[in-house]
Design a protein around this motif. Structure first.
Motif, short mmCIF file in Angstrom:
data_model
loop_
_atom_site.label_atom_id
_atom_site.label_comp_id
_atom_site.label_asym_id
_atom_site.label_seq_id
_atom_site.Cartn_x
_atom_site.Cartn_y
_atom_site.Cartn_z
N PRO A 290 27.17 8.19 2.86
CA PRO A 290 26.42 6.97 3.17
C PRO A 290 25.09 7.33 3.81
O PRO A 290 25.00 8.31 4.56
CB PRO A 290 27.33 6.23 4.16
N ASP A 291 24.05 6.56 3.52
CA ASP A 291 22.76 6.87 4.12
C ASP A 291 22.67 6.29 5.52
O ASP A 291 23.55 5.55 5.98
CB ASP A 291 21.59 6.41 3.24
N TYR A 292 21.60 6.66 6.21
CA TYR A 292 21.41 6.26 7.60
C TYR A 292 21.45 4.74 7.74
O TYR A 292 22.09 4.19 8.63
CB TYR A 292 20.08 6.83 8.10
N GLN A 293 20.72 4.06 6.85
CA GLN A 293 20.62 2.60 6.94
C GLN A 293 21.98 1.93 6.77
O GLN A 293 22.28 0.93 7.43
CB GLN A 293 19.63 2.08 5.89
N ARG A 294 22.80 2.47 5.87
CA ARG A 294 24.12 1.88 5.65
C ARG A 294 24.98 1.99 6.90
O ARG A 294 25.65 1.02 7.30
CB ARG A 294 24.80 2.59 4.47
N ILE A 295 24.96 3.15 7.53
CA ILE A 295 25.76 3.33 8.74
C ILE A 295 25.26 2.42 9.85
O ILE A 295 26.05 1.77 10.55
CB ILE A 295 25.73 4.80 9.19
N GLN A 296 23.95 2.33 10.02
CA GLN A 296 23.39 1.46 11.05
C GLN A 296 23.75 -0.01 10.79
O GLN A 296 24.02 -0.76 11.74
CB GLN A 296 21.87 1.62 11.09
#
Length: 270
Positions: free
Chosen positions: A246-252
């Motif tokens: 998962p990319d950073y934005q998805r986790i955030q």
């Protein structure tokens, strides 16, 4: 482990590849794999506690992990986001406590709230305050001009100011082109730190450009999440494409949703 032992690692024949751990076991296994120093990832540390990254929410979790990681036989650098406080003396107090644990270095950024940048002079004052309190600590000064795509023209000014304030390293994530990296190397006396990118130069190319440190950021943590989710999906019998990291934005986004208060539905109607 000497607190100053992180600095010689930046002056070898090749850049220091510095993997970023998110808990004790990930760090211990990286040490077991032969890495001579370990850093932390602020996203991984915050997310593991169910907290958002870059919002000064994980100071306690970061400190607790730092206390554990100093049991390892290698230098440890702790990502403290922007310092977890607005007051510079308060940040210096926090860093001094990390130094007392035996931490070798910190990474401190000029990004604010994942969207804006601190004024360069004010960030330089923060670095100066920290170095005056803990002069033996390796301070890696991160500028998010390229990471955010904001005020990129101030990058060289920030590099000069942060070096003048006593920073020991310069970290400019988000740069992958050789020309810009060459400019940055030539513009600062500090060892230049880049963020690993699968689309950027490889280690040999970065070494030839003069880069002295390569961080993995949240890449290892996100890869671990992707592998775990993919395995779980395959055990469930999913036949489609397995999960990627998962990319950073998805986790955030997941963390933001989890931390959003549930609206009170009000009194039940009868």
């Amino acid at each position: 482990m000497s607190r100053s032992s992180a600095d010689p690692l930046h002056h070898g024949d090749r850049p220091l590849v510095l993997p970023n751990a998110w808990d004790f076991t990930s760090a211990a296994l990286l040490v077991d794999a032969g890495f001579p120093a370990i850093a932390t990832t602020s996203l991984g540390v915050a997310a593991a506690a169910g907290l958002p990254d870059g919002r000064a929410a994980s100071a306690d979790e970061t400190f607790t992990l730092a206390a554990r990681l100093t049991r390892l036989p290698v230098p440890v650098s702790i990502d403290i986001e922007a310092g977890f406080a607005d007051d510079h003396e308060e940040v210096a107090d926090y860093v001094a406590r990390l130094a007392e644990l035996g931490v070798a270095g910190i990474n401190i950024e000029d990004g604010r709230g994942n969207t804006e940048l601190a004024e360069p002079e004010r960030q330089a004052d923060l670095i100066h305050t920290v170095k005056a309190r803990v002069p033996q600590l390796f301070v890696n000064a991160r500028t998010d001009t390229h990471w955010f795509g904001v005020d990129r023209e101030s990058t060289l000014l920030r590099a000069r100011l942060y070096a003048g304030a006593g920073a020991d390293g310069l970290f400019v994530p988000g740069v992958t082109d050789s020309a810009t990296l060459t400019t940055l190397v030539g513009a600062t006396p500090l060892p230049l730190n880049t963020l690993y990118s699968p689309v950027g130069p490889d280690v040999d190319a970065l070494a030839a450009l003069g880069v002295r440190r390569i961080s993995t950021g949240s890449a290892l943590y996100r890869a671990a999440l992707g592998a775990a989710i993919g395995l779980a999906r395959s055990l469930r019998g999913d036949t489609g494409e397995l999960s990627t990291a998962p990319d950073y934005q998805r986790i955030q986004a997941v963390l933001a949703e989890a931390n959003t208060p549930v609206a009170d539905p009000g009194p039940a109607r009868t």
